[in-house]
Write a protein that holds these residues in place. Structure first.
Motif, PDB file in Angstrom:
ATOM      1  N   SER A  72       0.831  -1.207   0.000  1.00  0.00           N
ATOM      2  CA  SER A  72       0.000   0.000   0.000  1.00  0.00           C
ATOM      3  C   SER A  72       0.861   1.251   0.000  1.00  0.00           C
ATOM      4  O   SER A  72       0.496   2.271  -0.595  1.00  0.00           O
ATOM      5  N   ALA A  73       2.027   1.173   0.664  1.00  0.00           N
ATOM      6  CA  ALA A  73       2.931   2.325   0.686  1.00  0.00           C
ATOM      7  C   ALA A  73       3.627   2.511  -0.663  1.00  0.00           C
ATOM      8  O   ALA A  73       3.778   3.637  -1.149  1.00  0.00           O
ATOM      9  N   ILE A  74       4.033   1.410  -1.277  1.00  0.00           N
ATOM     10  CA  ILE A  74       4.738   1.497  -2.556  1.00  0.00           C
ATOM     11  C   ILE A  74       3.808   2.019  -3.654  1.00  0.00           C
ATOM     12  O   ILE A  74       4.210   2.845  -4.486  1.00  0.00           O
ATOM     13  N   LEU A  75       2.560   1.562  -3.652  1.00  0.00           N
ATOM     14  CA  LEU A  75       1.623   1.921  -4.718  1.00  0.00           C
ATOM     15  C   LEU A  75       0.860   3.211  -4.429  1.00  0.00           C
ATOM     16  O   LEU A  75      -0.084   3.539  -5.143  1.00  0.00           O
ATOM     17  N   ARG A  76       1.241   3.944  -3.427  1.00  0.00           N
ATOM     18  CA  ARG A  76       0.528   5.177  -3.084  1.00  0.00           C
ATOM     19  C   ARG A  76       0.607   6.179  -4.231  1.00  0.00           C
ATOM     20  O   ARG A  76       1.597   6.245  -4.962  1.00  0.00           O
ATOM     21  N   PRO A  77      -0.431   6.991  -4.435  1.00  0.00           N
ATOM     22  CA  PRO A  77      -0.395   8.022  -5.481  1.00  0.00           C
ATOM     23  C   PRO A  77       0.628   9.116  -5.134  1.00  0.00           C
ATOM     24  O   PRO A  77       0.476   9.805  -4.124  1.00  0.00           O
ATOM     25  N   ARG A  78       1.643   9.253  -5.944  1.00  0.00           N
ATOM     26  CA  ARG A  78       2.665  10.274  -5.698  1.00  0.00           C
ATOM     27  C   ARG A  78       2.416  11.535  -6.521  1.00  0.00           C
ATOM     28  O   ARG A  78       3.115  12.524  -6.336  1.00  0.00           O
ATOM     29  N   CYS A  79       1.482  11.465  -7.438  1.00  0.00           N
ATOM     30  CA  CYS A  79       1.114  12.640  -8.239  1.00  0.00           C
ATOM     31  C   CYS A  79      -0.384  12.858  -8.079  1.00  0.00           C
ATOM     32  O   CYS A  79      -1.127  12.937  -9.056  1.00  0.00           O
ATOM     33  N   TRP A  80      -0.831  12.952  -6.833  1.00  0.00           N
ATOM     34  CA  TRP A  80      -2.252  12.958  -6.529  1.00  0.00           C
ATOM     35  C   TRP A  80      -2.974  14.112  -7.218  1.00  0.00           C
ATOM     36  O   TRP A  80      -4.048  13.923  -7.791  1.00  0.00           O
ATOM     37  N   GLU A  81      -2.421  15.309  -7.164  1.00  0.00           N
ATOM     38  CA  GLU A  81      -3.092  16.459  -7.765  1.00  0.00           C
ATOM     39  C   GLU A  81      -3.243  16.298  -9.274  1.00  0.00           C
ATOM     40  O   GLU A  81      -4.206  16.798  -9.861  1.00  0.00           O
ATOM     41  N   TRP A  82      -2.305  15.599  -9.883  1.00  0.00           N
ATOM     42  CA  TRP A  82      -2.389  15.348 -11.322  1.00  0.00           C
ATOM     43  C   TRP A  82      -3.336  14.188 -11.614  1.00  0.00           C
ATOM     44  O   TRP A  82      -4.162  14.260 -12.525  1.00  0.00           O
ATOM     45  N   GLU A  83      -3.235  13.111 -10.819  1.00  0.00           N
ATOM     46  CA  GLU A  83      -4.059  11.935 -11.059  1.00  0.00           C
ATOM     47  C   GLU A  83      -5.546  12.230 -10.862  1.00  0.00           C
ATOM     48  O   GLU A  83      -6.402  11.641 -11.530  1.00  0.00           O
ATOM     49  N   ARG A  84      -5.881  13.118  -9.941  1.00  0.00           N
ATOM     50  CA  ARG A  84      -7.301  13.383  -9.684  1.00  0.00           C
ATOM     51  C   ARG A  84      -7.980  14.088 -10.851  1.00  0.00           C
ATOM     52  O   ARG A  84      -9.217  14.159 -10.894  1.00  0.00           O
ATOM     53  N   LEU A  85      -7.178  14.569 -11.779  1.00  0.00           N
ATOM     54  CA  LEU A  85      -7.745  15.179 -12.978  1.00  0.00           C
ATOM     55  C   LEU A  85      -8.038  14.135 -14.058  1.00  0.00           C
ATOM     56  O   LEU A  85      -8.657  14.450 -15.075  1.00  0.00           O
ATOM     57  N   GLY A  86      -7.553  12.906 -13.834  1.00  0.00           N
ATOM     58  CA  GLY A  86      -7.756  11.850 -14.817  1.00  0.00           C
ATOM     59  C   GLY A  86      -9.199  11.364 -14.844  1.00  0.00           C
ATOM     60  O   GLY A  86      -9.984  11.602 -13.926  1.00  0.00           O
ATOM     61  N   GLY A  87      -9.520  10.655 -15.887  1.00  0.00           N
ATOM     62  CA  GLY A  87     -10.878  10.178 -16.068  1.00  0.00           C
ATOM     63  C   GLY A  87     -11.077   8.778 -15.534  1.00  0.00           C
ATOM     64  O   GLY A  87     -10.410   8.326 -14.603  1.00  0.00           O
TER      65      GLY A  87
END
Length: 218
Positions: A72-87
């Motif tokens: 869960s730590a390794i796969l954490r979103p490290r570009c959260w602000e960018w990923e939340r814009l994804g579809g």
């Protein structure tokens, strides 16, 4: 065509940011360690209740739980602000990665099952592993991997202590305790889909958990 290429590029960037290759290396390493210590266990006996049985934590089960926390730590979103814009594709990828983090600990949990003596069945570790995996990934999305992992590990050992301190409490616990013949599938069937649904909604990390991590500097 160009839109499709952009989508594939986005997904590749997400996978790289989530450090999927590192997770695969981790699973190989912990599976080897689990195989080496598969027939060992940690004895938990505080000696407080003379009527309660000592609790044994099978080493492969403990390794599987720790693997889920590390995944869960390794796969954490490290570009959260960018990923939340994804579809929808980013949401589905978050679900796939969460499912992977839940499923991969099954390897160290069962890798040495064939080495156990006749009469000792460890299939019940499978639902235990999935239950703890679902619980860990649910908390990692809601609270963030550091806090979620800590709560998950603390909860796992709290169940072990509860089984040792109280008499005949095992039927009411969400995990099967050693020795056993049958596993408890209801907690796993509830927690795993819930965790995946939360990862779909949050894309792997809630906004509250993101703010908590950003403020703490993790």
């Amino acid at each position: 065509m160009r839109a499709g290429q952009q989508t594939m590029t986005t997904l590749r960037l997400v996978l790289l940011a989530r450090r999927v290759p590192m997770l695969l290396l981790l699973v190989v390493a912990v599976t080897g360690v689990s195989y080496a210590f598969y027939r060992t266990a940690i004895n938990v006996d505080l000696g407080v209740n003379p009527f309660a049985r000592p609790h044994k934590i099978p080493t492969p089960e403990l390794i599987a739980v720790v693997t889920g926390v590390l995944a869960s730590a390794i796969l954490r979103p490290r570009c959260w602000e960018w990923e939340r814009l994804g579809g929808i594709r980013v949401r589905l990828l978050a679900v796939v990665l969460a499912a992977t983090a839940i499923a991969l600990p099954v390897l160290p949990a069962l890798v040495g099952k064939h080495t156990m003596p006749a009469g000792i069945d460890l299939w019940w570790i499978l639902p235990n592993t999935l239950t703890m995996g679902g619980f860990t990934l649910l908390l990692s999305a809601l609270l963030g991997p550091p806090l979620g992992g800590a709560v998950s590990i603390a909860g796992y050992f709290a169940l072990a202590l509860t089984d040792n301190l109280l008499t005949n409490v095992e039927p009411y616990l969400p995990l099967t305790m050693y020795p056993a013949q049958h596993g408890k599938w209801v907690p796993a069937l509830c927690l795993v889909p819930t965790a995946l649904a939360v990862h779909f909604v949050t894309r792997g990390l809630s906004s509250w958990a993101y703010r908590l991590e950003r403020n703490s500097g993790t």
